[in-house]
Design a protein around this motif. Structure first.
Motif, PDB file in Angstrom:
ATOM      1  N   LYS A 156       7.694 -37.009 105.665  1.00  0.00           N
ATOM      2  CA  LYS A 156       6.503 -37.914 105.505  1.00  0.00           C
ATOM      3  C   LYS A 156       5.925 -37.434 106.562  1.00  0.00           C
ATOM      4  O   LYS A 156       4.394 -36.696 106.511  1.00  0.00           O
ATOM      5  CB  LYS A 156       7.112 -39.114 106.111  1.00  0.00           C
ATOM      6  CG  LYS A 156       7.060 -40.060 105.593  1.00  0.00           C
ATOM      7  CD  LYS A 156       7.323 -41.713 106.039  1.00  0.00           C
ATOM      8  CE  LYS A 156       7.471 -42.743 105.614  1.00  0.00           C
ATOM      9  NZ  LYS A 156       9.092 -43.172 105.982  1.00  0.00           N
ATOM     10  N   ARG A 216       4.114 -34.020 104.055  1.00  0.00           N
ATOM     11  CA  ARG A 216       2.919 -34.737 103.539  1.00  0.00           C
ATOM     12  C   ARG A 216       1.584 -34.888 104.140  1.00  0.00           C
ATOM     13  O   ARG A 216       0.748 -35.213 103.635  1.00  0.00           O
ATOM     14  CB  ARG A 216       3.302 -36.299 103.026  1.00  0.00           C
ATOM     15  CG  ARG A 216       2.283 -37.330 102.042  1.00  0.00           C
ATOM     16  CD  ARG A 216       2.607 -36.923 100.347  1.00  0.00           C
ATOM     17  NE  ARG A 216       1.885 -37.336  99.610  1.00  0.00           N
ATOM     18  CZ  ARG A 216       0.947 -36.616  98.522  1.00  0.00           C
ATOM     19  NH1 ARG A 216       1.392 -35.457  98.206  1.00  0.00           N
ATOM     20  NH2 ARG A 216       0.116 -37.602  97.739  1.00  0.00           N
ATOM     21  N   GLN A 246      -0.320 -32.453 104.726  1.00  0.00           N
ATOM     22  CA  GLN A 246      -1.199 -32.314 103.410  1.00  0.00           C
ATOM     23  C   GLN A 246      -1.927 -32.463 103.537  1.00  0.00           C
ATOM     24  O   GLN A 246      -3.222 -32.584 102.870  1.00  0.00           O
ATOM     25  CB  GLN A 246      -0.110 -32.215 102.594  1.00  0.00           C
ATOM     26  CG  GLN A 246       0.639 -31.352 102.202  1.00  0.00           C
ATOM     27  CD  GLN A 246       1.793 -31.181 101.653  1.00  0.00           C
ATOM     28  OE1 GLN A 246       2.071 -32.703 100.942  1.00  0.00           O
ATOM     29  NE2 GLN A 246       2.940 -30.399 101.034  1.00  0.00           N
ATOM     30  N   THR A 247      -2.211 -34.013 104.115  1.00  0.00           N
ATOM     31  CA  THR A 247      -3.409 -35.336 103.736  1.00  0.00           C
ATOM     32  C   THR A 247      -4.157 -34.267 104.197  1.00  0.00           C
ATOM     33  O   THR A 247      -5.872 -34.769 104.172  1.00  0.00           O
ATOM     34  CB  THR A 247      -2.822 -36.356 103.833  1.00  0.00           C
ATOM     35  OG1 THR A 247      -1.880 -36.966 103.102  1.00  0.00           O
ATOM     36  CG2 THR A 247      -3.846 -37.240 103.733  1.00  0.00           C
ATOM     37  N   GLY A 290       8.229 -37.711  97.092  1.00  0.00           N
ATOM     38  CA  GLY A 290       8.041 -36.383  97.665  1.00  0.00           C
ATOM     39  C   GLY A 290       7.977 -35.650  95.993  1.00  0.00           C
ATOM     40  O   GLY A 290       7.178 -34.660  95.996  1.00  0.00           O
ATOM     41  N   ASN A 326       5.101 -36.145  93.753  1.00  0.00           N
ATOM     42  CA  ASN A 326       3.527 -36.246  94.229  1.00  0.00           C
ATOM     43  C   ASN A 326       3.365 -35.402  94.636  1.00  0.00           C
ATOM     44  O   ASN A 326       2.423 -35.024  95.253  1.00  0.00           O
ATOM     45  CB  ASN A 326       3.306 -38.133  94.933  1.00  0.00           C
ATOM     46  CG  ASN A 326       4.067 -37.207  96.553  1.00  0.00           C
ATOM     47  OD1 ASN A 326       4.153 -36.645  96.472  1.00  0.00           O
ATOM     48  ND2 ASN A 326       3.513 -38.362  96.994  1.00  0.00           N
ATOM     49  N   THR A 383       4.460 -33.713  96.815  1.00  0.00           N
ATOM     50  CA  THR A 383       4.915 -33.352  98.749  1.00  0.00           C
ATOM     51  C   THR A 383       5.603 -32.270  98.613  1.00  0.00           C
ATOM     52  O   THR A 383       5.425 -30.436  99.133  1.00  0.00           O
ATOM     53  CB  THR A 383       5.527 -34.131  99.305  1.00  0.00           C
ATOM     54  OG1 THR A 383       4.993 -35.065  99.052  1.00  0.00           O
ATOM     55  CG2 THR A 383       5.739 -34.226 100.917  1.00  0.00           C
TER      56      THR A 383
END
Ligand code: DUC
Ligand code: ZN
Ligand code: ZN
Length: 532
Positions: free
Chosen positions: A263, A266, A269-270, A324, A327, A329
């Motif tokens: 998480k 992620r 990265q977002t 993950g 998608n 990650t």
């Protein structure tokens, strides 16, 4: 001279984006062409392999393998003797569909071991001493922040040795760097376009919890997991992301095993940070329950499952990790093959033989005596070498557990196991793809409907380890052929290659790492002014 040395017909060629039914022509170790069909004359002097409609993928690139590595750095380091050398480890890789391994060369804190170049020369000599069945390269592990060494030697590592990645630790007394030391090394790595790999576990949390567990007599192997709950990785990933963000450095987290760690990755990265993550088969196939799997009155056998970070507590974490994988990650899927034997005094038994309490009234021993000692003791998890084998089972586990199970596409399989490792570590497009001009590194599977599922036994594997954590597990496919630069090195259960088929590969800078996004470069919030 014929047009091709090798042709593969009836192939379902898989890339990270497409699947195409075609034939492949190979000449001088390189892919020369992909075509619908060949005329008889074109292939008359070539070896012909009929893939029978099965998947043909770029050879596996396992970017996290420990071979011939000095791990025996005492009770506060990783400990143990690495049982695979380049001969046994690379043979095992070939038998599991892998054509390139990137292994670790490690600096130590000893004053005479300061030079990174000397470390690389020493590890290179180890590989050359036996030779390798598959192509290989090195990451450098850096455990000190000497500016003079970093500034002088990193450019040489990059340019002369083609080494474009370094690993840093946030845990283990003998390896870990403080936050400011991490910044020092990351800064030099960034200046030299070296990808920084991070082992993200909070060393203080681990030590504190270990002391507490020991004070309660909770020392058996199972308690290793309790000393490293998911928050240990959660805190360390967050901290490393903040440090990297501060100085705009791209990072790759190795062996991410917790939903919390995933998480954090992620989230970074977002917001556009160049943060990448590796995960490993054990996090999808083992849980804390497996640390109780090898039953014995004293449970020391469960040391066979000890690795760091440990597998997640239960299958709900695995479900999140699968998301993950799917998608993006997770950028790459590596084995973290870290081989220790169970029948060797410097393997898993260190957890008994180096523990004064376990050894009260006992003699240091080997062989049958050691086996009998292990059957009577629980040992101390603090002293058990951290690591499990898996270079050979990496691709087959992902095939069975994710591809055949419909959780990922064949393209995602290729992306995680070959294309992205090649891009991340500067090997693309020489490796990691099936394109004209690329090395003819291939793995050919069995057509799914012609393969009889089987249950794995360690005796089927080629590593120098006397167990596999995946003993008895059902596999629905296995590499039928492994081909290294046009040469068949594994065919239908037999090793066909030779030691020294494998070559050292020089790598360039990462082709995946991109710049930091504009929104995250505000010099009032991060130290982007460092580079003005
Ligand atoms: N880290 C690794 O990458 N492998 C084995 C043990 C460890 O701590
Ligand atoms: Zn590690
Ligand atoms: Zn490792």
């Amino acid at each position: 001279m014929g047009m091709f040395d090798l042709v593969i017909v009836n192939a379902r060629v898989v890339s990270a984006s497409d699947i195409v039914t075609c034939c492949i022509g190979v000449k001088n170790g390189k892919i020369r062409t992909l075509v619908d069909s060949f005329g008889d004359e074109e292939i008359q002097s070539a070896r012909v392999i009929d893939a029978q409609g099965a998947y043909v993928m770029p050879g596996g690139i396992d970017a996290h393998v420990h071979l011939c590595q000095d791990l025996k750095t005492g009770p506060h380091g990783l400990g143990g003797a690495c049982s695979d050398n380049f001969e046994t480890g690379s043979k095992s890789a070939a038998a599991g569909g892998t054509t390139t391994v990137i292994t670790f060369a490690t600096q130590t804190r000893a004053e005479e071991d300061k030079s990174l170049l000397d470390v690389i020369k020493a590890y290179s000599a180890r590989a050359e001493a036996t030779g390798s069945y598959v192509d290989y390269g090195f990451h450098i592990i850096i455990v000190r922040n000497d500016k003079d060494v970093l500034q002088k030697e990193m450019p040489i590592l990059r340019k002369e040795w083609g080494i474009s990645s370094c690993k840093l630790f946030l845990t283990y007394e003998t390896q870990r760097l403080t936050d400011s030391q991490l910044l020092d090394v990351m800064y030099e790595a960034k200046q030299n376009s070296m990808t920084t790999m991070i082992h993200a576990e909070n060393g203080d949390m681990i030590q504190w919890l270990t002391d507490k567990l020991e004070s309660k007599g909770m020392v058996a192997p199972y308690y290793h997991a309790l000393s490293r709950p998911p928050l240990v990785e959660g805190e360390a990933t967050n901290r490393a992301i903040a440090l990297a963000q501060l100085i705009q450095n791209p990072i790759l987290f190795v062996h991410v095993g917790s939903a919390l760690g995933a998480k954090n990755v992620r989230r970074a990265q977002t917001i556009g940070l160049p943060v990448y993550a590796e995960t490993c088969p054990r996090y999808f196939h083992l849980t804390w329950e497996d640390l109780k799997r090898f039953h014995s009155p004293t449970c020391f056998e469960n040391s066979k499952m000890i690795c760091s970070p440990p597998p997640p507590p239960d299958t709900s974490d695995q479900e999140e990790l699968f998301v993950g994988l799917e998608n993006g990650t997770f950028t790459i899927y590596s084995s973290d093959h870290c081989p220790f034997r169970y029948d060797h005094p410097h393997g898993k038994p260190s957890g008994v033989l180096e523990d004064p309490k376990s050894m009260e009234g006992e003699q240091y021993c080997e062989g049958d005596e050691l086996r009998s000692l292990l059957a009577r003791k629980e040992g101390a998890f603090r002293l058990i070498p951290n690591g499990i084998p898996g270079v050979e089972t990496r691709l087959p586990l992902l095939y069975t557990g994710a591809l055949a199970a419909g959780r990922i596409t064949p393209q995602k399989f290729v992306e995680l196991t070959s294309t992205n490792p090649a891009k991340l570590y500067g090997l693309y497009p020489q490796k990691g793809t099936i394109m004209p001009g690329s090395d003819a590194d291939l793995v050919i599977w069995y057509p799914d409907d012609s393969f009889k599922p089987f249950n794995l036994a360690n005796s089927m594997l080629h590593h120098n380890v006397d167990y596999t954590p995946y003993e008895g597990m059902k596999f629905v496919n296995w590499p039928r052929y492994t081909i290294l630069r046009g040469k068949v090195i594994w065919m239908e259960g037999e090793v066909q290659g030779k030691l020294r088929d494998g070559q050292y590969v020089k790598r360039g800078p990462s082709q995946l790492v991109r710049g930091v996004s504009k929104t995250t470069q505000d010099p009032r919030r991060v130290a982007s002014w460092l580079y003005e």
